[in-house]
Enzyme design. Structure first.
Site, mmCIF file in Angstrom:
data_model
loop_
_atom_site.group_PDB
_atom_site.id
_atom_site.type_symbol
_atom_site.label_atom_id
_atom_site.label_comp_id
_atom_site.label_asym_id
_atom_site.label_seq_id
_atom_site.Cartn_x
_atom_site.Cartn_y
_atom_site.Cartn_z
ATOM 1 N N LYS A 14 0.596 -1.187 0.174
ATOM 2 C CA LYS A 14 0.356 -0.056 0.270
ATOM 3 C C LYS A 14 0.677 1.478 -0.078
ATOM 4 O O LYS A 14 0.765 2.417 -0.854
ATOM 5 C CB LYS A 14 -0.538 0.505 1.245
ATOM 6 C CG LYS A 14 -1.586 -1.137 0.888
ATOM 7 C CD LYS A 14 -2.718 -0.883 2.432
ATOM 8 C CE LYS A 14 -1.784 -1.227 4.181
ATOM 9 N NZ LYS A 14 -1.723 -2.022 4.240
ATOM 10 N N ARG A 90 -9.762 1.206 7.759
ATOM 11 C CA ARG A 90 -8.745 -0.414 8.282
ATOM 12 C C ARG A 90 -10.362 -0.830 8.675
ATOM 13 O O ARG A 90 -10.367 -1.847 9.630
ATOM 14 C CB ARG A 90 -8.210 -0.170 9.025
ATOM 15 C CG ARG A 90 -6.745 -0.584 8.759
ATOM 16 C CD ARG A 90 -6.141 -0.677 10.017
ATOM 17 N NE ARG A 90 -4.702 -1.032 9.379
ATOM 18 C CZ ARG A 90 -3.698 -1.124 9.081
ATOM 19 N NH1 ARG A 90 -3.844 -0.069 8.442
ATOM 20 N NH2 ARG A 90 -2.610 -1.803 8.730
ATOM 21 N N ARG A 129 11.087 -7.285 5.704
ATOM 22 C CA ARG A 129 11.442 -5.942 5.855
ATOM 23 C C ARG A 129 11.465 -5.655 7.457
ATOM 24 O O ARG A 129 12.380 -4.724 7.212
ATOM 25 C CB ARG A 129 9.711 -5.463 5.760
ATOM 26 C CG ARG A 129 9.820 -3.931 5.741
ATOM 27 C CD ARG A 129 8.629 -3.092 5.325
ATOM 28 N NE ARG A 129 7.654 -3.702 6.569
ATOM 29 C CZ ARG A 129 6.299 -2.892 6.596
ATOM 30 N NH1 ARG A 129 5.654 -2.543 5.515
ATOM 31 N NH2 ARG A 129 5.197 -3.501 7.641
ATOM 32 N N ARG A 135 10.674 -1.504 12.499
ATOM 33 C CA ARG A 135 9.335 -1.491 12.974
ATOM 34 C C ARG A 135 9.176 -2.727 14.402
ATOM 35 O O ARG A 135 8.832 -3.924 13.938
ATOM 36 C CB ARG A 135 8.016 -1.282 12.432
ATOM 37 C CG ARG A 135 8.364 -0.339 11.466
ATOM 38 C CD ARG A 135 7.252 -0.905 9.995
ATOM 39 N NE ARG A 135 6.132 -0.990 10.578
ATOM 40 C CZ ARG A 135 4.908 -1.038 9.155
ATOM 41 N NH1 ARG A 135 5.121 -0.248 7.983
ATOM 42 N NH2 ARG A 135 3.774 -1.761 10.178
ATOM 43 N N ARG A 146 -1.681 -9.229 12.961
ATOM 44 C CA ARG A 146 -1.605 -8.183 12.462
ATOM 45 C C ARG A 146 -3.214 -9.140 11.398
ATOM 46 O O ARG A 146 -3.655 -8.345 10.630
ATOM 47 C CB ARG A 146 -0.631 -7.953 11.537
ATOM 48 C CG ARG A 146 -0.523 -6.634 12.771
ATOM 49 C CD ARG A 146 1.337 -5.648 12.283
ATOM 50 N NE ARG A 146 1.609 -5.358 10.858
ATOM 51 C CZ ARG A 146 2.505 -5.797 9.996
ATOM 52 N NH1 ARG A 146 3.374 -6.099 11.159
ATOM 53 N NH2 ARG A 146 2.207 -4.830 9.579
HETATM 54 P P1 ADP Z 1 0.632 -2.584 7.976
HETATM 55 O O1 ADP Z 1 -0.313 -2.493 7.077
HETATM 56 O O2 ADP Z 1 2.115 -3.260 6.831
HETATM 57 O O3 ADP Z 1 0.626 -3.146 8.941
HETATM 58 P P2 ADP Z 1 0.194 0.542 9.283
HETATM 59 O O4 ADP Z 1 1.349 1.465 8.259
HETATM 60 O O5 ADP Z 1 -0.963 1.233 7.470
HETATM 61 O O6 ADP Z 1 1.104 -0.731 8.302
HETATM 62 O O7 ADP Z 1 -0.350 0.514 10.061
HETATM 63 C C1 ADP Z 1 1.162 0.025 11.244
HETATM 64 C C2 ADP Z 1 0.094 -0.744 12.273
HETATM 65 O O8 ADP Z 1 -0.848 1.073 12.469
HETATM 66 C C3 ADP Z 1 -1.603 -1.070 11.887
HETATM 67 O O9 ADP Z 1 -1.199 -2.544 12.888
HETATM 68 C C4 ADP Z 1 -2.416 0.028 13.258
HETATM 69 O O10 ADP Z 1 -1.999 -0.766 14.347
HETATM 70 C C5 ADP Z 1 -1.980 1.217 13.207
HETATM 71 N N1 ADP Z 1 -2.820 1.377 12.468
HETATM 72 C C6 ADP Z 1 -2.363 2.525 10.844
HETATM 73 N N2 ADP Z 1 -3.808 2.874 10.441
HETATM 74 C C7 ADP Z 1 -4.532 2.420 11.175
HETATM 75 C C8 ADP Z 1 -5.842 2.416 11.102
HETATM 76 N N3 ADP Z 1 -7.042 3.157 10.075
HETATM 77 N N4 ADP Z 1 -6.844 2.281 12.245
HETATM 78 C C9 ADP Z 1 -6.740 1.626 13.192
HETATM 79 N N5 ADP Z 1 -5.499 1.039 13.408
HETATM 80 C C10 ADP Z 1 -4.273 1.860 12.399
#
Ligand code: ADP
Length: 194
Positions: A14, A90, A129, A135, A146
Site C-alpha cells: 500500500k 481499516r 522488511r 518496526r 495483524r
Molecule cells: P501495515 O499495513 O503494514 O500493517 P500500517 O503502517 O498501515 O502498516 O499500519 C501499522 C499499524 O498502525 C497497524 O497494524 C495498526 O495498529 C495501526 N494503524 C494504522 N492505520 C490504522 C487505522 N486506520 N486504524 C487503526 N489502526 C491503524
C-alpha cells in the site's frame, strides 16, 4: 478532485503504490500508520496509546484515527488535487466516517483499490522488511496477529465499497511496476471511462 483509498493486507505494498500514485496525480498522501509512528517517535500522548496497540498487532481506536484524518483533510483540502488514503479506512466505522468527512467539503471518494497478494508472500515480505524497518510490529508473532485482525475487522470494509460500486481489485501482478501500471489504468478508467 481525485480521492482514492488504497486497500490491502499488511505487506501488500500500500505504502509503495500510494507514493507512486501521489506523485503521478499530485495527491496528498495520508498514511495513518506513518502518522501514528510519528506520534510514537515524538512521544506524544497519542503515541503512547498507539505504541501499546501497534506493537501487539492491534488497531488504534476509531475515534482517534478519524479525528487525525479529519484534521489532515481540513488542513489540505483547499489547495490540493485530492487525497490518497493509505491504511485507512481499516474498519467499517472508519469507512463511513470518511464518506462523511469528504461530504462535509462537498467531495466524494472516487475509488477504492484493493491490492491482492498471496498470504505466503505477505509474511515473507514483512519478515524481510523487519530486518531493516526497525518496526516493532514486523516480527512473526505480531505479523500473524495483524493478519488475523485484517481478516476479522478490515476485510468487511471491502463489502462496504462493493455495495456502493467504488471497489476495484488488482491481482496476479508480480512487480511494483506491474501493480502500478494496472492501478493507473483503473484510475484513468474511473476518471474518463475508457
Ligand atoms: P501495515 O499495513 O503494514 O500493517 P500500517 O503502517 O498501515 O502498516 O499500519 C501499522 C499499524 O498502525 C497497524 O497494524 C495498526 O495498529 C495501526 N494503524 C494504522 N492505520 C490504522 C487505522 N486506520 N486504524 C487503526 N489502526 C491503524
Amino acid at each position: 478532485m481525485l480521492n482514492i483509498v488504497i486497500f490491502g493486507a499488511p505487506g501488500s505494498g500500500k505504502g509503495t503504490q500510494s507514493k507512486l500514485i501521489a506523485e503521478k496525480y499530485k495527491l496528498v498522501h495520508l498514511s495513518t500508520g506513518d502518522m501514528l509512528r510519528q506520534e510514537i517517535a515524538q512521544g506524544t500522548e497519542i503515541g503512547t496509546i498507539a505504541d501499546a496497540l501497534i506493537s501487539k498487532g492491534n488497531l488504534a481506536p476509531d475515534d482517534l484515527i478519524i479525528k487525525m484524518i479529519g484534521l489532515k483533510i481540513d488542513a489540505h483540502k483547499k489547495n490540493c488535487n485530492g487525497f490518497i488514503f493509505d491504511g485507512f479506512p481499516r474498519t467499517v466505522a472508519q469507512a463511513k466516517a470518511l464518506d462523511e468527512l469528504l461530504a462535509k467539503h462537498g467531495k466524494k471518494l472516487t475509488l477504492m483499490i484493493d491490492l491482492h497478494v498471496e498470504e505466503r508472500l505477505l509474511i515473507d515480505r514483512l519478515l524481510k522488511r523487519g530486518l531493516t524497518s526497525g518496526r516493532a510490529d514486523d516480527n512473526l508473532d505480531v505479523i500473524k496477529k495483524r493478519l488475523e485482525v485484517y481478516h476479522k475487522v478490515t476485510v468487511p470494509v471491502l463489502d462496504f465499497y462493493k455495495q456502493s460500486g467504488r471497489y476495484v481489485a488488482v491481482e496476479n501482478c508480480t512487480t511494483i511496476d506491474q501493480y502500478f501500471e494496472r492501478i493507473i489504468h483503473l484510475i484513468e478508467f474511473s476518471i474518463c471511462g475508457f
